[in-house]
Scaffold this motif. Structure first.
Motif, mmCIF file in Angstrom:
data_model
loop_
_atom_site.group_PDB
_atom_site.id
_atom_site.type_symbol
_atom_site.label_atom_id
_atom_site.label_comp_id
_atom_site.label_asym_id
_atom_site.label_seq_id
_atom_site.Cartn_x
_atom_site.Cartn_y
_atom_site.Cartn_z
ATOM 1 N N ALA B 9 0.920 -1.375 0.120
ATOM 2 C CA ALA B 9 -0.428 0.124 -0.210
ATOM 3 C C ALA B 9 1.015 1.247 -0.438
ATOM 4 N N VAL B 10 0.672 1.940 -0.848
ATOM 5 C CA VAL B 10 1.426 3.399 -0.968
ATOM 6 C C VAL B 10 0.570 4.759 -0.708
ATOM 7 N N ILE B 11 0.304 5.817 0.494
ATOM 8 C CA ILE B 11 0.101 6.750 0.314
ATOM 9 C C ILE B 11 0.347 7.454 -0.285
ATOM 10 N N VAL B 12 -0.595 7.982 -1.607
ATOM 11 C CA VAL B 12 -0.641 9.079 -2.724
ATOM 12 C C VAL B 12 -0.662 10.258 -2.227
ATOM 13 N N VAL B 224 -4.364 9.698 1.756
ATOM 14 C CA VAL B 224 -5.361 8.382 0.046
ATOM 15 C C VAL B 224 -4.011 7.496 0.559
ATOM 16 N N VAL B 225 -4.805 6.017 0.726
ATOM 17 C CA VAL B 225 -4.190 4.891 0.821
ATOM 18 C C VAL B 225 -4.717 4.662 -1.153
ATOM 19 N N THR B 226 -3.255 4.023 -1.581
ATOM 20 C CA THR B 226 -4.194 3.187 -2.838
ATOM 21 C C THR B 226 -3.244 2.143 -2.688
ATOM 22 N N THR B 227 -2.871 1.034 -3.803
ATOM 23 C CA THR B 227 -2.237 0.274 -4.443
ATOM 24 C C THR B 227 -0.511 0.538 -5.058
ATOM 25 N N GLN B 235 0.115 11.826 -10.509
ATOM 26 C CA GLN B 235 1.229 12.931 -9.994
ATOM 27 C C GLN B 235 1.916 12.686 -8.911
ATOM 28 N N GLN B 236 1.416 12.466 -7.708
ATOM 29 C CA GLN B 236 3.061 12.573 -6.294
ATOM 30 C C GLN B 236 3.588 11.008 -6.530
ATOM 31 N N PRO B 237 4.789 11.679 -6.223
ATOM 32 C CA PRO B 237 5.592 10.474 -5.763
ATOM 33 C C PRO B 237 5.423 9.790 -4.300
ATOM 34 N N GLY B 238 4.894 8.406 -4.647
ATOM 35 C CA GLY B 238 4.225 7.474 -3.263
ATOM 36 C C GLY B 238 5.304 7.161 -2.195
ATOM 37 N N ALA B 239 4.545 7.106 -1.179
ATOM 38 C CA ALA B 239 5.627 7.042 -0.040
ATOM 39 C C ALA B 239 4.542 5.299 -0.009
ATOM 40 N N VAL B 240 5.703 4.834 0.142
ATOM 41 C CA VAL B 240 5.533 3.053 0.473
ATOM 42 C C VAL B 240 5.640 2.963 1.405
ATOM 43 N N ILE B 241 4.612 1.854 1.996
ATOM 44 C CA ILE B 241 4.609 1.867 3.240
ATOM 45 C C ILE B 241 4.952 0.357 3.591
ATOM 46 N N ARG B 242 6.358 0.440 4.096
ATOM 47 C CA ARG B 242 7.012 -0.517 4.034
ATOM 48 C C ARG B 242 6.956 -1.510 4.923
ATOM 49 N N ILE B 385 7.025 2.114 8.661
ATOM 50 C CA ILE B 385 7.919 2.874 8.040
ATOM 51 C C ILE B 385 7.893 2.613 6.252
ATOM 52 N N LEU B 386 8.005 4.164 6.435
ATOM 53 C CA LEU B 386 7.927 4.290 4.754
ATOM 54 C C LEU B 386 9.347 4.859 3.711
ATOM 55 N N GLY B 387 8.847 4.392 3.025
ATOM 56 C CA GLY B 387 10.116 4.386 1.819
ATOM 57 C C GLY B 387 9.524 5.391 0.275
ATOM 58 N N LYS B 388 10.786 5.600 -0.338
ATOM 59 C CA LYS B 388 10.065 5.622 -2.028
ATOM 60 C C LYS B 388 9.760 4.707 -2.496
ATOM 61 N N LEU B 389 8.611 5.072 -3.335
ATOM 62 C CA LEU B 389 8.056 3.560 -3.703
ATOM 63 C C LEU B 389 9.390 3.669 -5.071
#
Lengths: 325, 390
Positions: B9-12, B224-227, B235-242, B385-389
């Motif tokens: 999942a990614v915060i977008v 907002v969270v999506t896959t 449009q935004q760089p995603g913050a992926v949930i590690r 922990i968040l990281g770059k998608l």
């Protein structure tokens, strides 16, 4: 339009018919302006101006003789004690009629809010005061601290027997629906000091608080494995038995941790207020206030002794005191 | 293979309202604004949103929000209890929903008139009617009514056991304030705090002073969270949930876990940390920046220990020499935290975590591919922990 709105609109239409009406015939003061009443007024008011009581002083100040204090203007036409008995007042008084209309609609409260007066000249003994009052305006419905109501303004014009202008007065009253008469009565009866917040009592905890009511600090004990537990729970976390009883704590313990509350103020609690988490010698812990030790002398590990005491007029609580106390 | 939410999942999108002491608006209005801003940030329209995730404490109903924003259909909603402990818990809900296909785009939100409306600092009272009223009943009569009073009780014991002092707590407040000074959205924007200011501030609940306590704020934050598959086209760089997890442990009470053998630790956060590290395959040495829930200064120290940035009892040494500042070992609460930016129950921290990964924080550290975000403590809690998608 709802029924309520319809009724209000009918009522307000009725009110409007009163605006501009004289409240009754011209009032004539019961006594003409006279030296005796002037002297009594000045004594009562503490007014020492000599022009009201000393003819020579009045002459020296350019008057033709004694004059009346201008602020007495309304006093000359007041009806006296009989004012308290409405039946003695003029039956065709429109202002009274208007008030009855308000009363019938539930606006039973009345409070005078303000008056304005203007004096044209000094009155002299022998003059008769005539007063003619009109209902000048009735406001829209207003919400006030006292309740919902309407402001009524009357204007009175004062003249003498020859029609000379003496001054005028407006008088404003609020006729209102008293908002919370019951609450106000309760407030008067309520105790001055609020009490502490009590615990609600339910199946799982009432017995523990009843122990406190009786002056005993109890600890829940499992009937099957004997494990002690606090705060009480309906089932033993160790053996899952739901059979339980209790033992009475000795009240001996040591301070495991504490805080001293300084802010915010809480009605019913005196600050600063020390609160301790106490290790009881039986092995469980309990939270209670500390007494008999200044805040800066409280230490973790200090031995303490529980006493169940009155926390206020309404409840008992456990309190811990330094053990040597 | 064991299933997990690792990289699922990614915060977008993120959004917020302005933070004030008196919004003059309903909480629904605040929620609608921050949610709309988060949807806009993600490049979506309200019609794309089909899931919602919120705090049980939030007063804004999902369906009221949906009507307000014209969100036509919801296929998922869920709420997380325990106050600030839900801050990452609602991200966890959203992540599970998108990872399982229960919803495509889930919005999480928290909006409150926390200063002009119900103030948490004023405490619980006999008027509240909740299932845990019996629990609070053991504390209300003796005056333990406020978050500060509950946290003071375990902080006092922590100071006793570790030798940490009020000045050490003050260092957390001072470091956090430095970040707020640069943040135009922060209550304390442009206003510095010295250790002397902290030490001379009035006592609230010994040992907690005024500047050990967070803000009270009117405002809202949403995300907002999506896959990952959808996020890559957005449009935004995603913050992926590690890694992400919740945790509650033995003898847990809400704010008053006073009956464990040791009360100056956070076993529930230990449990969360263990899961988050296991899921992400990362460890404390990998974490480059953090948003550490800071309702009070002392709980930052507790969490540094729970996440293994230092040994138990050594957080006071870890934070000396500016470890929490940009350029330090673990730049933390770069938005100014809840101590100095705003108290939006940790969701302003979730959004700052996303900004750190995007590289858009007002106090942006250089390294930003492994960002820890934590939730409220003293209650069942959560972290991620968040990281770059990729």
């Amino acid at each position: 339009m709802s029924k309520v709105e319809e009724r209000k609109s009918e009522f307000e239409a009725k009110l409007k018919t009163y605006v501009g009406l004289p409240d009754g015939p011209v009032t004539v003061g019961r006594d003409p302006v006279n030296e005796t009443m002037i002297r009594h007024w000045c004594e009562a008011m503490g007014d020492t101006n000599p022009v009201y009581v000393d003819a020579a002083a009045a002459l020296a100040h350019g008057f033709e003789g004694l004059v009346a204090p201008p602020t007495m203007l309304q006093a000359w036409i007041l009806p006296g004690y009989e004012m308290h008995d409405r039946s003695t007042m003029q039956s065709e008084n429109k202002q009274l009629e208007l008030h009855s209309l308000f009363d019938a609609e539930g606006y039973t409260g009345v409070v005078a809010t303000n008056t304005e007066q203007e004096y044209t000249r000094y009155l002299r003994p022998g003059e008769e005061v005539h007063a003619e009052t009109h209902i000048e305006s009735i406001s829209e419905q207003k919400t006030t601290g006292l309740g919902v109501g309407y402001f009524i303004v009357t204007r009175t014009l004062f003249t003498n027997q020859e029609g000379d202008d003496l001054g005028w007065m407006t008088f404003r009253v609020l006729k209102f629906r008293p908002s919370q008469p019951a609450a106000a009565a309760d407030a008067e009866a309520a105790p001055a000091k609020p009490s502490r917040i009590k615990s609600p009592r339910g199946f799982d905890n009432a017995w523990w608080w009843e122990g406190i009511d009786e002056g005993r600090l109890l600890i829940q004990a499992c009937n099957d494995c004997g494990a002690l537990r606090h705060p009480p729970r309906p089932v033993c976390g160790a053996c899952h038995s739901s059979e339980w009883g209790s033992i009475e704590a000795s009240g001996r313990g040591t301070v495991h941790s504490y805080t001293v509350l300084y802010h915010p103020p809480i009605p019913g609690y005196d600050l600063p207020l020390p609160v301790a988490l106490v290790d009881l010698e039986e092995g469980t812990r309990v939270v209670a206030n500390l007494k008999g030790v200044p805040p800066d002398e409280i230490e973790i590990g200090m031995p303490v002794q529980c006493r169940v005491e009155d926390a206020d007029e309404t409840m008992k609580l456990p309190f811990f005191h330094p053990a040597a106390d | 293979m064991e299933r997990s939410l690792h990289n699922q999942a990614v915060i977008v999108g993120i959004g917020q309202t302005e933070f004030t002491k008196n919004s003059g608006r309903s909480e629904l209005a605040l929620a609608a604004e921050c949610v709309k801003n988060a949807i806009d940030d993600a490049g979506l329209s309200p019609a794309d949103i089909d899931g919602m995730s919120a705090f049980t404490l939030d007063n804004t109903d999902e369906i009221e929000l949906a009507r307000t924003l014209g969100i036509p259909q919801l296929t998922f909603w869920g709420r997380i209890p325990y106050g600030g402990g839900a801050a990452v818990g609602i991200v966890h809900q959203a992540a599970m929903a998108v990872a399982t296909g229960a919803a495509k785009y889930v919005v999480g939100y928290r909006a409150l008139n926390g200063r002009s409306g119900q103030r948490y600092s004023m405490g619980v009272s006999g008027d509240i009617v909740t299932s845990d009223l019996v629990h609070w009943g053991y504390y209300m009569p003796s005056g333990l009514l406020t978050p500060a009073s509950w946290v003071a009780m375990f902080t006092q014991r922590y100071l006793y056991e570790t030798g940490c002092t009020s000045e050490d707590l003050g260092r957390v407040a001072v470091a956090t304030r430095k970040h707020a000074v640069n943040n135009p959205n922060a209550f304390y924007h442009g206003r510095e705090l010295t250790l002397e200011d902290h030490q001379s501030s009035r006592m609230i609940a010994d040992p907690l002073r005024l500047y050990d306590c967070c803000q009270e704020t009117d405002g809202g934050c949403a995300f907002v969270v999506t896959t990952p598959e959808r996020a890559r086209d957005m449009q935004q760089p995603g913050a992926v949930i590690r890694g992400i997890a919740q945790g509650s442990t033995d003898d847990q009470e809400q704010m008053t876990s006073f009956y464990r053998d040791r009360i100056a630790t956070l076993p529930e956060m230990d449990l969360v940390a263990k899961q988050v590290y296991a899921m992400s395959g990362l460890g404390p040495e990998d974490v480059e920046a953090a948003v550490i829930y800071d309702a009070f200064t002392s709980i930052v120290l507790f969490q540094l220990e729970a996440f293994g940035f230092c040994k138990p009892g050594e957080a006071k040494d870890f934070i000396k020499d500016g470890a929490l500042e940009v350029g330090g070992r673990l730049p933390s609460n770069t938005h100014g935290g809840q101590l100095s930016e705003a108290y939006i129950h940790g969701i302003n921290g979730v959004n700052e975590g996303v900004r750190l990964v995007r590289g858009t924080s007002v106090n942006q550290p250089e390294k930003n591919d492994c960002v820890l975000v934590t939730a409220g403590v003293g209650v069942p809690t959560s972290a991620m922990i968040l990281g770059k998608l990729d």
